[in-house]
Design a protein around this motif. Sequence first.
Motif, mmCIF file in Angstrom:
data_model
loop_
_atom_site.group_PDB
_atom_site.id
_atom_site.type_symbol
_atom_site.label_atom_id
_atom_site.label_comp_id
_atom_site.label_asym_id
_atom_site.label_seq_id
_atom_site.Cartn_x
_atom_site.Cartn_y
_atom_site.Cartn_z
ATOM 1 N N ASP A 1 -5.555 2.181 3.019
ATOM 2 C CA ASP A 1 -4.768 2.966 2.592
ATOM 3 C C ASP A 1 -5.424 4.265 1.948
ATOM 4 O O ASP A 1 -5.092 5.456 2.132
ATOM 5 C CB ASP A 1 -4.183 2.474 1.218
ATOM 6 C CG ASP A 1 -2.934 2.570 0.702
ATOM 7 O OD1 ASP A 1 -2.147 3.639 1.521
ATOM 8 O OD2 ASP A 1 -2.616 2.247 -0.456
ATOM 9 N N PRO B 114 0.804 -0.982 0.097
ATOM 10 C CA PRO B 114 0.232 0.030 0.071
ATOM 11 C C PRO B 114 0.905 1.195 0.068
ATOM 12 O O PRO B 114 2.113 1.135 0.219
ATOM 13 C CB PRO B 114 -0.851 -0.001 1.331
ATOM 14 C CG PRO B 114 -0.136 -0.948 2.237
ATOM 15 C CD PRO B 114 0.913 -1.689 1.378
ATOM 16 N N HIS C 233 -6.741 -2.120 0.989
ATOM 17 C CA HIS C 233 -7.099 -1.086 -0.004
ATOM 18 C C HIS C 233 -7.897 -0.026 0.773
ATOM 19 O O HIS C 233 -7.757 1.074 0.409
ATOM 20 C CB HIS C 233 -8.100 -1.911 -0.998
ATOM 21 C CG HIS C 233 -7.471 -2.591 -2.164
ATOM 22 N ND1 HIS C 233 -6.824 -2.001 -3.229
ATOM 23 C CD2 HIS C 233 -7.374 -3.924 -2.598
ATOM 24 C CE1 HIS C 233 -6.258 -2.767 -4.036
ATOM 25 N NE2 HIS C 233 -6.536 -3.987 -3.485
#
Length: 340
Positions: free
Chosen positions: A291, A237, A288
């Motif tokens: 981040d 990330p 995901h």
Amino acid sequence: MITRLLHAKTASIAEAAQMLRNGRLVAFGTETVYGLGGIATSAETVARIFAAKNRPVFNPLISHFPTIEAALHEVIATPISQRLAEAFWPGPLTLILPRHAESQICDLACAGLASVAVRVPAHPVARVLLRAVGLPVAAPSANPSGRISPTNAAHVVAGLEGRIDAVLDTGDCPVGLESTVLDLTGAHPVILRPGAITIEALEHVIGPFAQKETTPSPGSNDAALRSPGMMSSHYAPTLPLRLNARNCHENEALLAFGTPLSHAPLIWNLSASGDLVEAAARLYAGLHFLDKAGCAQGLKGIAVMNMPGHGLGQAIMDRLQRAAAPRMTHPDETAFEGGG
Ligand code: TXA
Ligand code: MG
């Protein structure tokens, strides 16, 4: 290029299969993560997969098949590969075997190696798609090289929109971690990448692994030589990760497992009940999410709580260690980011 989003209905699965047969790039869901598919028999198509992902061409791709027979047809099978195939296929296990002299898979898909990675995924839509294509389909995870693997169609679009022809949306990937990669080309089987099939499950079928010959530690020379995708910085990330966190700083998001540490401004709990299967399925979606939302809130990092290192915990910790590893920035080394 405009990337089309196809919903997994009979007509669109057939259309996706036709696109693949025509040499186009179509991402599709498997039980592990989304793969970026292209026919493995065409060097031109495979070259476009590498280009779309920005993946170094020394890192070979897994070829996907609808049946055990089709997969083993491309390789020189051994009694142990047969046993493993019967025990775990269709499912999240990738076998590395010597390439058959008459294999249709192009050299580029194998990065010029004498071996080839083969897998029969368990996802029902993926199986229908592969059967309709009727050719080996090379499919690395459908993310830009070095980034987090996608577990839903939105992740694929976020990473590769405009670079691929279509995404076949099959919803969330049920397992959420990549397949276990097992090298059967040497004297003893060697796990190159811990994954969705646990070491314990493999040992149940083939007996204990020889000491020192299981997973090479991430980033070691041994790992890099045996499996070009085993580079230490991977699955990264943008925000840095801090592992084994016992507290959460005020400018950190928290990736929790079990009861969350208090005072986190942003939390994704992998599993409130401490279930490793649930944690694996939610890992990449959590990275995901933290981040993106963490960057938007101006946070500076992600604190990661500890979790057990057995079973699926081993594969989860492997991915988190790679995500936390220092990024290589030298221009010649950026290639090493990519297992992608
Ligand atoms: O679950 C999965 O395996 C997903 C789904 C889409 O099937 N695919 C996936 O592919 O994770 P990819 O390309 O992200 O990872 C494949 C790994 C890489 O680490 C690569 O280096 C290794 O398999 N690999 C492929 N062929 C190999 C070979 N001939 N020898 C050694 N390692 C190989
Ligand atoms: Mg990958």
